[in-house]
Write an enzyme that holds these catalytic residues in place. Structure first.
Site, PDB file in Angstrom:
ATOM      1  N   LYS A   1     -13.738  -5.086   1.226  1.00  0.00           N
ATOM      2  CA  LYS A   1     -14.576  -3.911   0.942  1.00  0.00           C
ATOM      3  C   LYS A   1     -16.070  -4.183   1.046  1.00  0.00           C
ATOM      4  O   LYS A   1     -16.847  -3.276   1.296  1.00  0.00           O
ATOM      5  CB  LYS A   1     -14.271  -3.373  -0.470  1.00  0.00           C
ATOM      6  CG  LYS A   1     -12.936  -2.657  -0.586  1.00  0.00           C
ATOM      7  CD  LYS A   1     -12.775  -2.116  -2.002  1.00  0.00           C
ATOM      8  CE  LYS A   1     -11.507  -1.317  -2.155  1.00  0.00           C
ATOM      9  NZ  LYS A   1     -11.467  -0.585  -3.420  1.00  0.00           N
TER      10      LYS A   1
ATOM     11  N   ALA B   1     -15.924  -4.043 -15.916  1.00  0.00           N
ATOM     12  CA  ALA B   1     -17.110  -4.041 -15.056  1.00  0.00           C
ATOM     13  C   ALA B   1     -16.793  -4.658 -13.696  1.00  0.00           C
ATOM     14  O   ALA B   1     -17.574  -5.418 -13.139  1.00  0.00           O
ATOM     15  CB  ALA B   1     -18.252  -4.788 -15.739  1.00  0.00           C
TER      16      ALA B   1
ATOM     17  N   ASN C   1     -14.662   1.733   1.094  1.00  0.00           N
ATOM     18  CA  ASN C   1     -13.194   1.776   1.191  1.00  0.00           C
ATOM     19  C   ASN C   1     -12.715   2.740   2.272  1.00  0.00           C
ATOM     20  O   ASN C   1     -11.517   2.886   2.487  1.00  0.00           O
ATOM     21  CB  ASN C   1     -12.548   2.128  -0.166  1.00  0.00           C
ATOM     22  CG  ASN C   1     -12.653   3.596  -0.497  1.00  0.00           C
ATOM     23  OD1 ASN C   1     -13.504   4.302   0.030  1.00  0.00           O
ATOM     24  ND2 ASN C   1     -11.790   4.062  -1.375  1.00  0.00           N
TER      25      ASN C   1
ATOM     26  N   SER D   1       0.801  -1.230   0.000  1.00  0.00           N
ATOM     27  CA  SER D   1       0.000   0.000   0.000  1.00  0.00           C
ATOM     28  C   SER D   1       0.835   1.284   0.000  1.00  0.00           C
ATOM     29  O   SER D   1       1.851   1.384   0.688  1.00  0.00           O
ATOM     30  CB  SER D   1      -0.909   0.009   1.234  1.00  0.00           C
ATOM     31  OG  SER D   1      -1.591   1.230   1.294  1.00  0.00           O
TER      32      SER D   1
ATOM     33  N   ASP E   1     -13.635   5.937  -4.058  1.00  0.00           N
ATOM     34  CA  ASP E   1     -13.009   5.629  -5.360  1.00  0.00           C
ATOM     35  C   ASP E   1     -13.651   6.434  -6.499  1.00  0.00           C
ATOM     36  O   ASP E   1     -12.948   7.068  -7.283  1.00  0.00           O
ATOM     37  CB  ASP E   1     -13.124   4.127  -5.676  1.00  0.00           C
ATOM     38  CG  ASP E   1     -12.098   3.306  -4.915  1.00  0.00           C
ATOM     39  OD1 ASP E   1     -11.048   3.861  -4.553  1.00  0.00           O
ATOM     40  OD2 ASP E   1     -12.352   2.104  -4.700  1.00  0.00           O
TER      41      ASP E   1
HETATM   42  P1  NAP Z   1     -11.645  -6.091 -10.821  1.00  0.00           P
HETATM   43  O1  NAP Z   1     -12.774  -5.889  -9.874  1.00  0.00           O
HETATM   44  O2  NAP Z   1     -10.868  -7.347 -10.770  1.00  0.00           O
HETATM   45  O3  NAP Z   1     -12.244  -5.894 -12.320  1.00  0.00           O
HETATM   46  C1  NAP Z   1     -11.424  -6.021 -13.443  1.00  0.00           C
HETATM   47  C2  NAP Z   1     -12.259  -5.843 -14.714  1.00  0.00           C
HETATM   48  O4  NAP Z   1     -11.368  -5.893 -15.841  1.00  0.00           O
HETATM   49  C3  NAP Z   1     -13.295  -6.930 -14.938  1.00  0.00           C
HETATM   50  O5  NAP Z   1     -14.406  -6.348 -15.558  1.00  0.00           O
HETATM   51  C4  NAP Z   1     -12.595  -7.894 -15.905  1.00  0.00           C
HETATM   52  O6  NAP Z   1     -13.430  -8.524 -16.866  1.00  0.00           O
HETATM   53  C5  NAP Z   1     -11.728  -6.970 -16.693  1.00  0.00           C
HETATM   54  N1  NAP Z   1     -10.498  -7.678 -17.135  1.00  0.00           N
HETATM   55  C6  NAP Z   1      -9.572  -8.273 -16.357  1.00  0.00           C
HETATM   56  N2  NAP Z   1      -8.583  -8.809 -17.112  1.00  0.00           N
HETATM   57  C7  NAP Z   1      -8.924  -8.557 -18.400  1.00  0.00           C
HETATM   58  C8  NAP Z   1      -8.332  -8.868 -19.638  1.00  0.00           C
HETATM   59  N3  NAP Z   1      -7.170  -9.525 -19.717  1.00  0.00           N
HETATM   60  N4  NAP Z   1      -8.972  -8.481 -20.778  1.00  0.00           N
HETATM   61  C9  NAP Z   1     -10.146  -7.805 -20.711  1.00  0.00           C
HETATM   62  N5  NAP Z   1     -10.765  -7.482 -19.553  1.00  0.00           N
HETATM   63  C10 NAP Z   1     -10.160  -7.842 -18.414  1.00  0.00           C
HETATM   64  O7  NAP Z   1     -10.581  -4.913 -10.663  1.00  0.00           O
HETATM   65  P2  NAP Z   1     -10.815  -3.398 -10.191  1.00  0.00           P
HETATM   66  O8  NAP Z   1     -10.653  -3.325  -8.717  1.00  0.00           O
HETATM   67  O9  NAP Z   1     -12.045  -2.890 -10.802  1.00  0.00           O
HETATM   68  O10 NAP Z   1      -9.507  -2.690 -10.807  1.00  0.00           O
HETATM   69  C11 NAP Z   1      -9.322  -2.638 -12.200  1.00  0.00           C
HETATM   70  C12 NAP Z   1      -8.061  -1.874 -12.557  1.00  0.00           C
HETATM   71  O11 NAP Z   1      -8.151  -0.535 -12.083  1.00  0.00           O
HETATM   72  C13 NAP Z   1      -6.784  -2.433 -11.949  1.00  0.00           C
HETATM   73  O12 NAP Z   1      -5.776  -2.354 -12.944  1.00  0.00           O
HETATM   74  C14 NAP Z   1      -6.469  -1.512 -10.809  1.00  0.00           C
HETATM   75  O13 NAP Z   1      -5.086  -1.409 -10.550  1.00  0.00           O
HETATM   76  C15 NAP Z   1      -7.006  -0.198 -11.323  1.00  0.00           C
HETATM   77  N6  NAP Z   1      -7.447   0.694 -10.232  1.00  0.00           N
HETATM   78  C16 NAP Z   1      -6.928   1.949 -10.169  1.00  0.00           C
HETATM   79  C17 NAP Z   1      -7.343   2.797  -9.160  1.00  0.00           C
HETATM   80  C18 NAP Z   1      -6.778   4.189  -9.059  1.00  0.00           C
HETATM   81  O14 NAP Z   1      -6.868   4.778  -7.975  1.00  0.00           O
HETATM   82  N7  NAP Z   1      -6.229   4.752 -10.109  1.00  0.00           N
HETATM   83  C19 NAP Z   1      -8.302   2.365  -8.218  1.00  0.00           C
HETATM   84  C20 NAP Z   1      -8.832   1.072  -8.340  1.00  0.00           C
HETATM   85  C21 NAP Z   1      -8.394   0.227  -9.359  1.00  0.00           C
HETATM   86  P3  NAP Z   1     -14.366  -9.793 -16.542  1.00  0.00           P
HETATM   87  O15 NAP Z   1     -15.510  -9.226 -15.756  1.00  0.00           O
HETATM   88  O16 NAP Z   1     -14.800 -10.286 -17.881  1.00  0.00           O
HETATM   89  O17 NAP Z   1     -13.532 -10.749 -15.763  1.00  0.00           O
END
Ligand code: NAP
Length: 288
Positions: A71, A132, A92, A20, A107
């Site tokens: 969460k 999603a 969060n 973190s 977020d």
């Molecule tokens: P999550 O709940 O695991 O959701 C990931 C999403 O991406 C799902 O919809 C998944 O699709 C899709 N996905 C995963 N691998 C894929 C691939 N190879 N090809 C196409 N689609 C794919 O994750 P999350 O918490 O939402 O986070 C998502 C991203 O945002 C991460 O990279 C994280 O580091 C980033 N993030 C950034 C911040 C920030 O503060 N900037 C905050 C939170 C998250 P399916 O539903 O089809 O499995």
């Protein structure tokens, strides 16, 4: 400030928590505003979440952040949950108000602030979100609550996109929602004002991947946002910049969600965005 008998504690609970950035941000902010407050991380096993939250009350913690995988689970131990956090279905940030634990989700708020800070509007806009998962849902709900006209969720697993679209239309009258696969065609972007990537495509080990076909010519006024923040300039951001589009980098969401948590705990609207970036670069967690 040195730890003494009056020092307050805020923390992060998750499993794991060792990666973190939050202690750098919140301990810096506490120092900056002269607060007798320290921030620590606790790795809490999934079956110990309830005990940890009872501990917050017993010890009088100021509040906490919550990360994966707790969460959703924490919500059953809270006394109150903010409206948007309740629609998102994930918390969060927790504030301890005199022994009552109140849950928030910063977020989506952090993401929206990063867009507004770059001078873009949300109200009345057509917004396409790629992915999603948890971040997509938090962002979609916040955008709907800020008056977006239409939210289009594109994801490989359509059922996940449908659940978010349903949450949007059920809770925000007048906001349209649509779903589709991640196979985006040039014509799909016509009429879209803001495009947001929330998939991990473009991040670290997937840094050579772009969530949309880079041969697509985008509409000239499209604003392109990527919530992936390592690397700073993802493939999607580079594609957008090669077409002279406005971009919003993922670091904005990361920092603004933390500033929002700090504000919930302390009441201080910290104006410290650039300083926090400097701290994270100095600690070596962000690229220079
Ligand atoms: P999550 O709940 O695991 O959701 C990931 C999403 O991406 C799902 O919809 C998944 O699709 C899709 N996905 C995963 N691998 C894929 C691939 N190879 N090809 C196409 N689609 C794919 O994750 P999350 O918490 O939402 O986070 C998502 C991203 O945002 C991460 O990279 C994280 O580091 C980033 N993030 C950034 C911040 C920030 O503060 N900037 C905050 C939170 C998250 P399916 O539903 O089809 O499995």
């Amino acid at each position: 400030m040195k730890v003494n008998a009056k020092t307050k504690l805020a923390c992060l609970i998750g499993h794991p928590v060792a990666h973190s950035f939050s202690p750098y941000i919140h301990n810096f902010l506490a120092e900056k505003y002269g607060l007798n407050l320290k921030y620590m991380c606790f790795d809490v096993e999934p079956d110990k979440v309830g005990e940890a939250l009872n501990g917050f009350k017993a010890l009088g913690l100021l509040g906490s952040n919550v990360t994966i995988p707790h969460k959703v689970e924490v919500m059953s131990y809270l006394d109150e949950v903010d409206k948007n956090a309740s629609i998102i279905g994930a918390v969060n940030t927790i504030k301890n108000e005199g022994g009552r634990l109140i849950g928030y989700n910063t977020d989506g708020v952090g993401f929206v602030k990063s867009v507004l800070d770059e001078g873009h509007e949300i109200k009345g806009k057509h917004i396409m979100i790629l992915g999603a998962g948890g971040a997509s849902r938090a962002i979609a709900i916040e955008l709907a609550s800020r008056g977006a006209a239409k939210i289009i969720i594109r994801n490989n697993t359509i059922s996940k996109a449908e659940k978010i679209a349903e949450a949007v239309t059920m809770n925000f009258k007048g906001v349209e929602a649509e779903v589709g696969t991640l196979n985006i065609k040039e014509e799909d972007l016509k009429g879209v004002d803001i495009l947001i990537n929330t998939t991990p495509l473009g991040m670290s080990s997937k840094k050579d991947l772009c969530p949309i076909d880079e041969s697509i010519i985008p509409p000239r006024e499209l604003v392109v946002c990527d919530i992936v923040y390592t690397p700073h300039d993802t493939k999607l951001i580079k594609w957008a910049e090669s077409h002279q589009l406005a971009v919003v980098h993922g670091i904005g969401m990361l920092i603004n969600q933390a500033l929002q948590s700090f504000s919930i705990w302390t009441g201080i609207e910290a104006e410290a965005y650039e300083e926090v970036i400097h701290v994270l670069k100095k600690e070596g967690v962000l690229e220079e």
